[in-house]
Design an enzyme around this catalytic site. Structure first.
Site, PDB file in Angstrom:
ATOM      1  N   GLU A 274       1.461  -8.244  38.013  1.00 47.63           N
ATOM      2  CA  GLU A 274       1.878  -6.778  38.641  1.00 47.63           C
ATOM      3  C   GLU A 274       0.822  -5.734  39.023  1.00 47.63           C
ATOM      4  OE1 GLU A 274       5.007  -5.494  35.910  1.00 47.63           O
ATOM      5  OE2 GLU A 274       6.298  -7.068  36.386  1.00 47.63           O
ATOM      6  N   HIS A 293       9.395  -3.324  38.634  1.00 51.36           N
ATOM      7  CA  HIS A 293       9.478  -3.279  37.217  1.00 51.36           C
ATOM      8  C   HIS A 293       9.965  -1.782  36.811  1.00 51.36           C
ATOM      9  CE1 HIS A 293       7.775  -5.006  33.330  1.00 51.36           C
ATOM     10  NE2 HIS A 293       8.915  -4.360  33.111  1.00 51.36           N
TER      11      HIS A 293
END
Length: 324
Positions: A274, A293
């Site tokens: 990420e 997220h």
């Protein structure tokens, strides 16, 4: 340490904190300072800079950031690391234990928000909401953008993990008229039934569900919990939703299952890396939704997590036992 203790609070533009709640909860107990920190493993010079900035802090409130063994052992005054959320995988808990530093979290603080996002992603997959909106906004013919979809009612959802989030997903899925199967190796069949779900073994759940949604922490046991073998066990045309941790899913195996047509779609709020690279293979598929997220990104969650995390910080600073 003497004088008023202070708390280092990590934040960034994409991982904000509710500063007003922090100030209110710590008022008269401790001072705080906001520390800008990226959410990634730090290079040696970056760790040195972080250590210098938070030296002397008795508490570390972690929103973004990967807190390593070296950082922890370089902070002799540190007494507590309070994680802004349920998962503590961004902190080297073993190193904290060695150093006598308490690690706390906020279990269930974002459960409703994550559960709602999981159902929202599922609705988006079934009704192809992002695709329809994209086509309308770019001037495609109205009828061309009106995709045929499916309803939640009557579908079978398999919930993997019956913690705070999983429990809420079970309740929401039931309200939509879905049949709910659930698997949690730490709960008895009776406990699962009491939540309103039908208990199933992991393999049976995969084979029996129209939708599988994962709600487990990232541990050695759950790393790539769903890989090539497990994806092959899922129904032809099934959907997969992951709002837990990216590494719970083997994304290469997921790509192959989607590209082959075995799975009809996937929605992921988390990725193993990420942010993912812009040329990630999953981005080439039309039946994939990826969100950044964002499961716990609500104003309600920020207020709850800030308050509960700071309350445990105060307890430790006052030499009382933290709740979490």
């Amino acid at each position: 340490m003497t004088g008023t203790p202070w708390v280092a609070v990590t934040n960034s533009y994409d991982f904000p904190v509710d500063e007003a709640v922090i100030a209110k909860t710590l008022r008269g107990k401790a001072e705080y300072r906001l520390i800008e920190l990226p959410h990634k493993p730090l290079a040696l010079d970056e760790e040195n800079d972080l250590i210098a900035r938070i030296k002397g802090a008795e508490a570390l409130f972690v929103r973004p950031g990967i807190i390593s063994r070296r950082v922890i052992h370089s902070l002799p005054d540190l007494r507590i690391i309070a994680v802004h959320g349920a998962g503590v995988d961004q902190v080297d808990v073993a190193a904290a234990s060695e150093a006598g530093v308490v690690v706390t979290n906020v279990p269930g603080g974002n459960a409703n928000a994550v559960a709602e996002l999981a159902l929202g992603l599922l609705l988006a997959l079934l009704r192809r909401i992002p695709q329809s909106s994209w086509m309308v906004q770019r001037g495609h013919k109205w009828d061309e953008a009106r995709w045929m979809g499916s309803e939640l009612r009557g579908k079978t959802i398999g919930v993997v993990g019956c913690g705070y989030v999983g429990k809420r997903v079970i309740a929401l899925a039931d309200a939509f008229g879905m049949s709910v199967l659930a698997h949690d190796p730490y709960l008895s069949a009776e406990a699962v039934e009491s939540l309103g779900a039908v208990p199933r073994g992991f393999q049976e759940l995969l084979a029996s569900s129209d939708v599988v949604t994962t709600h487990v922490p990232l541990t050695q046991q759950t790393h790539h919990l769903i890989g090539e073998e497990q994806l092959a066990q899922m129904r032809q045309g099934a959907l997969l939703v992951n709002t837990s941790r990216g590494a719970v899913i083997d994304v290469q195996a997921l790509y192959e299952a989607l590209a082959s047509g075995h799975l009809a779609g996937a929605a992921l709020d988390v990725m193993e890396q990420e942010p993912p690279p812009p040329d990630h293979p999953l981005f080439s598929l039309p039946n994939v939704i990826v969100t950044p997220h964002a499961g716990g990104s609500t104003y309600e969650v920020l207020a709850t997590l800030a308050r509960v995390a700071c309350e445990d910080i105060v307890r430790v600073l006052e030499r009382r036992r933290p709740l979490h």
